[in-house]
Scaffold this motif. Structure first.
Motif, mmCIF file in Angstrom:
data_model
loop_
_atom_site.group_PDB
_atom_site.id
_atom_site.type_symbol
_atom_site.label_atom_id
_atom_site.label_comp_id
_atom_site.label_asym_id
_atom_site.label_seq_id
_atom_site.Cartn_x
_atom_site.Cartn_y
_atom_site.Cartn_z
ATOM 1 N N ASN A 1 0.823 -1.212 0.000
ATOM 2 C CA ASN A 1 0.000 0.000 0.000
ATOM 3 C C ASN A 1 0.861 1.269 0.000
ATOM 4 O O ASN A 1 0.582 2.224 -0.735
ATOM 5 C CB ASN A 1 -0.933 -0.008 1.213
ATOM 6 C CG ASN A 1 -1.893 1.167 1.199
ATOM 7 O OD1 ASN A 1 -2.686 1.321 0.271
ATOM 8 N ND2 ASN A 1 -1.832 1.999 2.221
ATOM 9 N N LEU A 2 1.916 1.275 0.827
ATOM 10 C CA LEU A 2 2.784 2.452 0.887
ATOM 11 C C LEU A 2 3.579 2.638 -0.407
ATOM 12 O O LEU A 2 3.980 3.754 -0.737
ATOM 13 C CB LEU A 2 3.754 2.323 2.065
ATOM 14 C CG LEU A 2 3.136 2.421 3.465
ATOM 15 C CD1 LEU A 2 4.193 2.129 4.524
ATOM 16 C CD2 LEU A 2 2.533 3.809 3.693
ATOM 17 N N SER A 3 3.799 1.537 -1.129
ATOM 18 C CA SER A 3 4.572 1.614 -2.368
ATOM 19 C C SER A 3 3.764 2.180 -3.529
ATOM 20 O O SER A 3 4.336 2.681 -4.502
ATOM 21 C CB SER A 3 5.093 0.223 -2.758
ATOM 22 O OG SER A 3 5.982 -0.279 -1.776
ATOM 23 N N LYS A 4 2.425 2.112 -3.421
ATOM 24 C CA LYS A 4 1.580 2.529 -4.546
ATOM 25 C C LYS A 4 1.792 3.987 -4.920
ATOM 26 O O LYS A 4 1.735 4.353 -6.088
ATOM 27 C CB LYS A 4 0.098 2.302 -4.197
ATOM 28 C CG LYS A 4 -0.332 0.856 -4.258
ATOM 29 C CD LYS A 4 -1.860 0.732 -4.309
ATOM 30 C CE LYS A 4 -2.523 1.443 -3.156
ATOM 31 N NZ LYS A 4 -3.988 1.227 -3.162
ATOM 32 N N THR B 1 9.296 -2.782 -4.775
ATOM 33 C CA THR B 1 8.236 -3.279 -3.898
ATOM 34 C C THR B 1 8.445 -4.748 -3.547
ATOM 35 O O THR B 1 8.346 -5.145 -2.380
ATOM 36 C CB THR B 1 6.865 -3.092 -4.567
ATOM 37 O OG1 THR B 1 6.701 -1.716 -4.925
ATOM 38 C CG2 THR B 1 5.743 -3.514 -3.638
ATOM 39 N N VAL B 2 8.748 -5.544 -4.560
ATOM 40 C CA VAL B 2 8.920 -6.986 -4.348
ATOM 41 C C VAL B 2 10.115 -7.266 -3.444
ATOM 42 O O VAL B 2 10.019 -8.025 -2.471
ATOM 43 C CB VAL B 2 9.086 -7.715 -5.701
ATOM 44 C CG1 VAL B 2 9.489 -9.171 -5.478
ATOM 45 C CG2 VAL B 2 7.801 -7.636 -6.512
ATOM 46 N N SER B 3 11.260 -6.649 -3.747
ATOM 47 C CA SER B 3 12.474 -6.915 -2.968
ATOM 48 C C SER B 3 12.344 -6.382 -1.537
ATOM 49 O O SER B 3 12.808 -7.032 -0.586
ATOM 50 C CB SER B 3 13.702 -6.316 -3.659
ATOM 51 O OG SER B 3 13.529 -4.944 -3.937
ATOM 52 N N LEU B 4 11.709 -5.229 -1.367
ATOM 53 C CA LEU B 4 11.521 -4.689 -0.016
ATOM 54 C C LEU B 4 10.568 -5.568 0.791
ATOM 55 O O LEU B 4 10.817 -5.838 1.976
ATOM 56 C CB LEU B 4 10.990 -3.251 -0.082
ATOM 57 C CG LEU B 4 10.737 -2.574 1.271
ATOM 58 C CD1 LEU B 4 12.018 -2.499 2.097
ATOM 59 C CD2 LEU B 4 10.142 -1.184 1.077
ATOM 60 N N THR C 1 9.897 -0.044 10.055
ATOM 61 C CA THR C 1 10.945 -0.007 9.037
ATOM 62 C C THR C 1 10.338 0.215 7.655
ATOM 63 O O THR C 1 10.829 1.031 6.867
ATOM 64 C CB THR C 1 11.748 -1.322 9.039
ATOM 65 O OG1 THR C 1 12.309 -1.530 10.339
ATOM 66 C CG2 THR C 1 12.873 -1.280 8.005
ATOM 67 N N SER C 2 9.255 -0.497 7.360
ATOM 68 C CA SER C 2 8.560 -0.322 6.083
ATOM 69 C C SER C 2 8.082 1.118 5.923
ATOM 70 O O SER C 2 8.266 1.740 4.866
ATOM 71 C CB SER C 2 7.375 -1.287 6.002
ATOM 72 O OG SER C 2 6.618 -1.061 4.835
ATOM 73 N N TYR C 3 7.480 1.634 6.971
ATOM 74 C CA TYR C 3 6.942 3.000 6.926
ATOM 75 C C TYR C 3 8.048 4.037 6.728
ATOM 76 O O TYR C 3 7.910 4.958 5.913
ATOM 77 C CB TYR C 3 6.171 3.273 8.216
ATOM 78 C CG TYR C 3 5.526 4.634 8.264
ATOM 79 C CD1 TYR C 3 4.383 4.902 7.531
ATOM 80 C CD2 TYR C 3 6.076 5.645 9.052
ATOM 81 C CE1 TYR C 3 3.790 6.155 7.573
ATOM 82 C CE2 TYR C 3 5.482 6.901 9.102
ATOM 83 C CZ TYR C 3 4.340 7.158 8.362
ATOM 84 O OH TYR C 3 3.769 8.402 8.402
ATOM 85 N N LEU C 4 9.151 3.882 7.452
ATOM 86 C CA LEU C 4 10.257 4.843 7.326
ATOM 87 C C LEU C 4 10.867 4.818 5.929
ATOM 88 O O LEU C 4 11.128 5.863 5.333
ATOM 89 C CB LEU C 4 11.340 4.545 8.363
ATOM 90 C CG LEU C 4 11.160 5.099 9.772
ATOM 91 C CD1 LEU C 4 12.359 4.725 10.635
ATOM 92 C CD2 LEU C 4 10.968 6.607 9.763
ATOM 93 N N LEU C 5 11.088 3.616 5.404
ATOM 94 C CA LEU C 5 11.740 3.501 4.099
ATOM 95 C C LEU C 5 10.844 3.973 2.965
ATOM 96 O O LEU C 5 11.347 4.335 1.892
ATOM 97 C CB LEU C 5 12.168 2.053 3.853
ATOM 98 C CG LEU C 5 13.286 1.522 4.751
ATOM 99 C CD1 LEU C 5 13.603 0.074 4.406
ATOM 100 C CD2 LEU C 5 14.550 2.381 4.620
#
Length: 288
Positions: free
Chosen positions: A24-27, A89-92, A120-124
């Motif tokens: 979702n964050l990557s979109k 997105t896939v690698s993260l 970590t996901s949110y920060l990156l």
């Protein structure tokens, strides 16, 4: 048995939330267009797929692995509609799932491991972490750094498995450094924990050797590639240019940076503090 089932339910739920949050964050980054750096990475990745060699056939200021990841993204997802961006997105997502699992292997309370993973996901994937899109050197370096850490704890601890886990950790360490060199200093901070044991404090030579061999293997592989493709001399020129450019970058960018080392440490600390002392950086933790 009920307890084990309950643990499995929480783990599966946490895995799903980590994956969905990251997706979702990557979109938001899929339709941002290309920044200057990203356009160079896409050009380099496309060139590699058509026989071009970085540094020999085109100039690149940064290390090679972000170009390689873009080549992989173009190969797997194509150029149409910026499909290559899915490689980030896939690698993260994979790295964060393994990160959570490795923390469980470390006996970290699963709820804390879950919070650390989503934070970590949110920060990156915060917009402040990127100049434009998320297909950049910093996020690839972070992904490989996470994989380096996670590799230490993913495999059972027989002597053979320890050799493999630490070799992989060293390998991903080298890949992170060849994504962006400053990750060398960030990763050095945690590597002693890979081979120093407490109670009693002792040095584990097998773990150190495996970690070092993994790092050395990929660095050697990279330089052999440069040598065989005739790009080594061009890479050395690139290093000389990069060092000169980095030394005067603050003047080019019009940023006033202290020349005194002590004042520079204070300056850097204030930059870090101002970033972390930011509600948007921590608002995802409010539910907890």
């Amino acid at each position: 048995i009920v307890f084990l089932k309950r643990k499995s339910f929480f783990d599966i739920s946490f895995y799903i939330i980590i994956i969905l949050l990251t997706l979702n964050l990557s979109k938001r980054f899929m339709n941002t267009g290309l920044s200057h750096d990203e356009s160079m990475l896409v050009f380099g990745g496309h060139g590699m797929l058509h026989g071009m060699v970085p540094y020999r056939d085109f100039f690149e200021l940064k290390p090679i692995m972000a170009i390689v990841m873009n080549a992989l993204g173009i190969l797997l997802f194509g150029l149409k509609n910026c499909g290559f961006k899915y490689i980030v997105t896939v690698s993260l997502t994979i790295s964060l799932v393994l990160f959570y699992f490795s923390m469980l292997r470390l006996k970290i309370f699963r709820f804390f491991a879950f919070i650390i993973s989503i934070f970590t996901s949110y920060l990156l994937l915060q917009a402040d972490f990127h100049d434009w899109g998320n297909n950049d050197f910093e996020i690839y370096g972070a992904i490989f750094s996470i994989l380096s850490f996670s590799s230490l704890y993913l495999i059972d601890k027989t002597v053979r498995d320890i050799k493999l886990s630490h070799f992989l950790a060293g390998l991903f360490f080298a890949i992170a450094v060849l994504t962006k060199e400053p990750y060398l200093f960030a990763l050095i901070a945690f590597t002693p924990f890979a081979f120093l044991k407490e109670k009693p404090l002792k040095f584990n030579f097998i773990e150190f050797k495996s970690l070092f061999l993994g790092f050395l293997f990929f660095i050697a592989f990279f330089f052999v590639y440069l040598l065989l493709t005739g790009a080594l001399v061009h890479y050395i020129y690139r290093m000389e240019y990069t060092l000169a450019y980095a030394k005067d970058f603050h003047k080019i960018a019009g940023v006033d940076i202290p020349s005194n080392f002590k004042d520079l440490i204070v300056y850097d600390w204030e930059k870090i503090r101002s970033y972390l002392n930011n509600f948007s950086s921590f608002q995802i933790l409010l539910p907890f």
